[in-house]
Design a protein around this motif. Structure first.
Motif, PDB file in Angstrom:
ATOM      1  N   GLU A  52      64.698  28.395 -33.952  1.00 25.12           N
ATOM      2  CA  GLU A  52      63.451  28.577 -33.153  1.00 25.12           C
ATOM      3  C   GLU A  52      63.522  27.980 -31.541  1.00 25.12           C
ATOM      4  N   ALA A  53      64.375  27.241 -31.517  1.00 21.84           N
ATOM      5  CA  ALA A  53      64.483  26.612 -30.221  1.00 21.84           C
ATOM      6  C   ALA A  53      65.107  27.488 -29.030  1.00 21.84           C
ATOM      7  N   GLU A  54      65.401  27.245 -28.130  1.00 23.88           N
ATOM      8  CA  GLU A  54      65.938  28.011 -26.876  1.00 23.88           C
ATOM      9  C   GLU A  54      67.261  28.450 -27.198  1.00 23.88           C
ATOM     10  N   ASN A  55      67.935  27.726 -28.028  1.00 22.37           N
ATOM     11  CA  ASN A  55      69.496  28.156 -28.454  1.00 22.37           C
ATOM     12  C   ASN A  55      69.217  29.007 -29.749  1.00 22.37           C
ATOM     13  N   SER A  56      69.306  30.304 -29.708  1.00 20.80           N
ATOM     14  CA  SER A  56      69.177  31.165 -30.999  1.00 20.80           C
ATOM     15  C   SER A  56      70.216  31.290 -31.695  1.00 20.80           C
ATOM     16  N   ASP A  57      70.244  31.554 -33.447  1.00 24.43           N
ATOM     17  CA  ASP A  57      71.441  31.699 -34.039  1.00 24.43           C
ATOM     18  C   ASP A  57      71.723  33.281 -33.857  1.00 24.43           C
ATOM     19  N   SER A  58      71.260  33.941 -33.376  1.00 22.45           N
ATOM     20  CA  SER A  58      71.385  35.428 -33.190  1.00 22.45           C
ATOM     21  C   SER A  58      72.506  35.625 -32.212  1.00 22.45           C
ATOM     22  N   MET A  59      72.872  34.901 -31.564  1.00 17.65           N
ATOM     23  CA  MET A  59      74.014  34.774 -30.380  1.00 17.65           C
ATOM     24  C   MET A  59      74.633  33.316 -30.593  1.00 17.65           C
ATOM     25  N   LEU A  60      75.965  33.510 -31.443  1.00 18.08           N
ATOM     26  CA  LEU A  60      76.597  32.235 -31.635  1.00 18.08           C
ATOM     27  C   LEU A  60      77.679  32.006 -30.843  1.00 18.08           C
ATOM     28  N   ILE A  61      77.708  31.139 -30.235  1.00 15.14           N
ATOM     29  CA  ILE A  61      78.940  30.901 -29.191  1.00 15.14           C
ATOM     30  C   ILE A  61      79.833  29.379 -29.512  1.00 15.14           C
ATOM     31  N   VAL A  62      81.246  29.712 -29.884  1.00 10.51           N
ATOM     32  CA  VAL A  62      81.805  28.619 -30.164  1.00 10.51           C
ATOM     33  C   VAL A  62      82.990  28.599 -29.279  1.00 10.51           C
ATOM     34  N   ALA A  63      83.236  27.409 -28.401  1.00 12.64           N
ATOM     35  CA  ALA A  63      84.063  27.103 -27.421  1.00 12.64           C
ATOM     36  C   ALA A  63      85.146  26.401 -27.931  1.00 12.64           C
ATOM     37  N   ALA A  64      86.361  26.362 -27.556  1.00 14.48           N
ATOM     38  CA  ALA A  64      87.670  25.627 -27.853  1.00 14.48           C
ATOM     39  C   ALA A  64      88.274  25.007 -26.524  1.00 14.48           C
ATOM     40  N   PHE A  65      88.278  23.704 -26.285  1.00 16.38           N
ATOM     41  CA  PHE A  65      88.655  23.179 -25.190  1.00 16.38           C
ATOM     42  C   PHE A  65      90.128  22.655 -25.695  1.00 16.38           C
ATOM     43  N   SER A  66      91.249  23.003 -25.017  1.00 15.39           N
ATOM     44  CA  SER A  66      92.410  22.385 -25.164  1.00 15.39           C
ATOM     45  C   SER A  66      92.799  21.244 -24.577  1.00 15.39           C
ATOM     46  N   GLY A  67      94.123  20.581 -24.854  1.00 17.57           N
ATOM     47  CA  GLY A  67      94.467  19.494 -24.252  1.00 17.57           C
ATOM     48  C   GLY A  67      95.022  19.789 -22.942  1.00 17.57           C
ATOM     49  N   GLY A  68      95.548  18.860 -22.075  1.00 19.66           N
ATOM     50  CA  GLY A  68      96.331  19.270 -21.059  1.00 19.66           C
ATOM     51  C   GLY A  68      95.781  18.365 -19.896  1.00 19.66           C
ATOM     52  N   GLY A  69      95.465  17.014 -20.134  1.00 25.36           N
ATOM     53  CA  GLY A  69      94.943  16.073 -19.175  1.00 25.36           C
ATOM     54  C   GLY A  69      93.859  16.586 -18.227  1.00 25.36           C
ATOM     55  N   THR A  70      93.848  16.280 -16.861  1.00 22.93           N
ATOM     56  CA  THR A  70      92.767  16.512 -15.917  1.00 22.93           C
ATOM     57  C   THR A  70      92.900  18.144 -15.810  1.00 22.93           C
ATOM     58  N   GLU A  91      66.877  38.170 -26.939  1.00 24.58           N
ATOM     59  CA  GLU A  91      65.658  38.282 -27.741  1.00 24.58           C
ATOM     60  C   GLU A  91      64.511  38.173 -26.926  1.00 24.58           C
ATOM     61  N   GLY A  92      64.537  38.820 -25.671  1.00 18.88           N
ATOM     62  CA  GLY A  92      63.297  38.890 -24.862  1.00 18.88           C
ATOM     63  C   GLY A  92      63.139  37.870 -23.895  1.00 18.88           C
ATOM     64  N   LYS A  93      64.137  36.874 -23.703  1.00 18.16           N
ATOM     65  CA  LYS A  93      64.059  35.826 -22.825  1.00 18.16           C
ATOM     66  C   LYS A  93      65.233  35.833 -21.978  1.00 18.16           C
ATOM     67  N   ARG A  94      64.694  35.530 -20.651  1.00 15.72           N
ATOM     68  CA  ARG A  94      66.000  35.385 -19.636  1.00 15.72           C
ATOM     69  C   ARG A  94      66.491  34.098 -19.628  1.00 15.72           C
ATOM     70  N   LYS A  95      67.726  33.989 -19.882  1.00 15.06           N
ATOM     71  CA  LYS A  95      68.369  32.664 -19.851  1.00 15.06           C
ATOM     72  C   LYS A  95      69.901  32.952 -19.593  1.00 15.06           C
ATOM     73  N   ARG A  96      70.664  32.029 -19.596  1.00 12.39           N
ATOM     74  CA  ARG A  96      72.109  32.036 -19.002  1.00 12.39           C
ATOM     75  C   ARG A  96      72.992  32.185 -20.217  1.00 12.39           C
ATOM     76  N   LEU A  97      74.009  32.571 -20.161  1.00 10.16           N
ATOM     77  CA  LEU A  97      75.027  32.594 -21.454  1.00 10.16           C
ATOM     78  C   LEU A  97      75.485  31.223 -21.890  1.00 10.16           C
ATOM     79  N   LEU A  98      75.471  30.312 -21.037  1.00 11.79           N
ATOM     80  CA  LEU A  98      75.664  28.883 -21.333  1.00 11.79           C
ATOM     81  C   LEU A  98      74.585  28.315 -22.333  1.00 11.79           C
ATOM     82  N   ASP A  99      73.292  28.875 -22.246  1.00  7.27           N
ATOM     83  CA  ASP A  99      72.237  28.248 -22.892  1.00  7.27           C
ATOM     84  C   ASP A  99      72.521  28.508 -24.426  1.00  7.27           C
ATOM     85  N   GLU A 100      73.548  29.501 -24.778  1.00 11.61           N
ATOM     86  CA  GLU A 100      73.643  30.034 -26.380  1.00 11.61           C
ATOM     87  C   GLU A 100      74.897  29.457 -26.728  1.00 11.61           C
ATOM     88  N   LEU A 101      75.417  28.329 -26.074  1.00 12.17           N
ATOM     89  CA  LEU A 101      76.604  27.744 -26.508  1.00 12.17           C
ATOM     90  C   LEU A 101      76.159  26.818 -27.896  1.00 12.17           C
TER      91      LEU A 101
END
Length: 479
Positions: A52-70, A91-101
């Motif tokens: 119910e919060a700003e980050n919805s279940d209906s768009m589920l984003i999973v990010a994977a950050f690899s190794g490799g120093g800086t 879902e009727g709300k204006r937001k950024r794609l990042l907000d669904e991470l």
């Protein structure tokens, strides 16, 4: 002469006793025991913000950050920055794609960016560059090792190593002494999953309360910096990081599905046995951890093994408590390198540095290729199941659910000269400003040019450009 020899012998004895006392005294505080196991307690996905919060279940984003120093830290930062630029209506709300991470899997260099974002959210776009990316961490660590007499004594101890100094440096200069309890108290997504490599089982070790339950240990008291240093503990450069095993002291109940998984498919059985090995504290009183890249440099195995362990992809999502998923998005941020064959034209025997580099890079690159192949095959299979199989009442997916795999890998850079240039940026903890700028720009191109990303944005209602509150081209690289 005899007096001088006696005085010299006395001083040698004093120094020897000092070193011995130092070895006994310098013993880092390890992970804390868990007094009483609570099935859904501690830092885990199901305890974070509800749908119910700003980050919805209906768009589920999973990010994977690899190794490799800086290099990896910068590429991950560039991807987060680009996701912040992409404004959508969902879902009727204006937001950024990042907000669904929702989830960040990270290891080694990727942990610095992932952990900082989860702790500080948009603050990362204002101060992360000067606090980490554009800072010479290699020199800072060397100064702590070579210019501090007190650290000479500490490093003489068999319980204290260079990775502990790295942990202290990160704790003071980047993570502000925050612990996993601080993360849990935020009660917001994304979930941060840092992983290292278990030296005994050669497997992934995840810094989640689920994993720590097997040790009867309280993840909440552990500093974020300690997990990050363990994940970045590349052999010969940094020492291993150790944890104490308190198994069978907190009334922990082993999940029934683990026994079933032991008799199931190969991936699920292997992961089940790896986890169950922690329940024997007599055989495994201490867990010693190294760089996460040795077991999974792409940070993607968690999805693959979690699916095998749970008995299927949908069951993994059901266990996480998510429902009505319309868009499931996996973003792989891969700061891989590729050797330049031109560097090996000489008939001279390669120097030790090149040989050692190949010793690490060959198994990591080959294993990473296999992991990428597996995740792509898995996603194709999951996507086919969504299209062909009818949805059951307990399915986590909506009737029109879809899956997207966005491969933000340096190997996917379209221009060959730019690709070679980016891949030749060294795996170090210090990069020049031009190198950082190239990587951030490269991350932008990797996201925008990716066909799966373009398909995702076409499937999402996006606001007209003239109404957008986010001006991507105007956001500075540095502040």
């Amino acid at each position: 002469m005899e007096g001088l020899m006696r005085r010299t012998g006395t001083w040698c004895l004093v120094l020897l006793l000092t070193f011995q006392l130092g070895c006994e005294y310098v013993r880092p505080t390890l992970n804390a025991p868990l007094r009483q196991w609570v099935p859904n307690g501690g830092y885990r996905f199901i305890g974070l913000a509800p749908p119910e919060a700003e980050n919805s279940d209906s768009m589920l984003i999973v990010a994977a950050f690899s190794g490799g120093g800086t290099r990896a830290s910068t590429l991950a930062f560039g991807v987060l920055r680009e996701l912040a630029h992409q404004e959508i209506i969902w879902e009727g709300k204006r937001k950024r794609l990042l907000d669904e991470l929702d989830v960040i899997h990270a290891l080694s260099g990727g942990t610095f960016t992932g952990a900082y974002y989860v702790l500080n959210r948009d603050q990362i776009f204002h101060d992360f560059e000067y606090r980490f990316l554009r800072k010479d961490w290699e020199t800072e660590l060397k100064e702590r090792v070579f210019k501090s007499p007190s650290n000479w004594f500490r490093l003489w101890s068999p319980y204290f190593g260079r990775a502990h100094l790295m942990s202290e440096l990160l704790d003071e200069a980047l993570f502000d002494h925050k612990t996993y309890a601080d993360l849990a108290a935020l009660h917001q997504r994304p979930l941060l999953i840092i992983h290292a490599s278990d030296m005994a089982t050669l497997s992934r070790f995840e810094f989640t309360q689920f994993q720590f339950d097997f040790l009867c240990s309280d993840l909440g008291e552990l500093p974020i910096a300690y997990a990050s240093a363990a994940s970045a503990a590349l052999p010969l450069i940094l020492s291993p990081i150790s944890l104490k095993n308190y198994a069978n002291q907190c009334s922990y109940e082993i999940p029934a599905y683990l026994e079933k998984a032991k008799r199931g498919g190969r991936i699920g059985a292997q992961r089940a046995n790896e986890l169950l090995s922690y329940t024997d504290s007599q055989k495994r009183p201490y867990i010693h951890l190294l760089d996460g890249g040795l077991s999974d440099n792409l940070a993607l195995r968690g999805l693959i093994e979690g699916s095998g362990l749970s008995g299927g992809f949908e069951k993994l999502l059901i266990a996480a408590g998510v429902k009505n998923i319309k868009k499931f998005v996996v973003i792989s941020v891969n700061a891989e390198t590729s050797p330049d064959v031109v560097d090996f034209r000489s008939d001279h025997i390669p120097v030790i540095s090149k040989a050692m580099g190949s010793l690490v890079d060959i198994p990591i690159n080959r294993y990473s290729f296999d992991t990428t192949t597996l995740i792509k095959m898995g996603i194709d299979k999951w996507r086919d199941e969504l299209r062909l199989k009818p949805r059951t009442p307990d399915s986590p997916f909506a009737s029109d659910g879809d899956i997207y795999f966005i491969d933000a890998s340096l190997n996917e850079v379209e221009d060959p000269d730019e690709r070679i240039d980016l891949m030749k940026i060294p795996t170090t903890l210090y990069l020049t400003d031009p190198q950082i700028d190239k990587l951030v720009l490269g991350a932008t191109k990797l996201i925008r040019n990716n066909k799966e990303f373009q398909r995702l944005m076409q499937d999402i209602e996006a606001p007209p450009l003239e109404e957008s509150n986010i001006q991507a081209d105007k956001m500075p690289l540095a502040n």
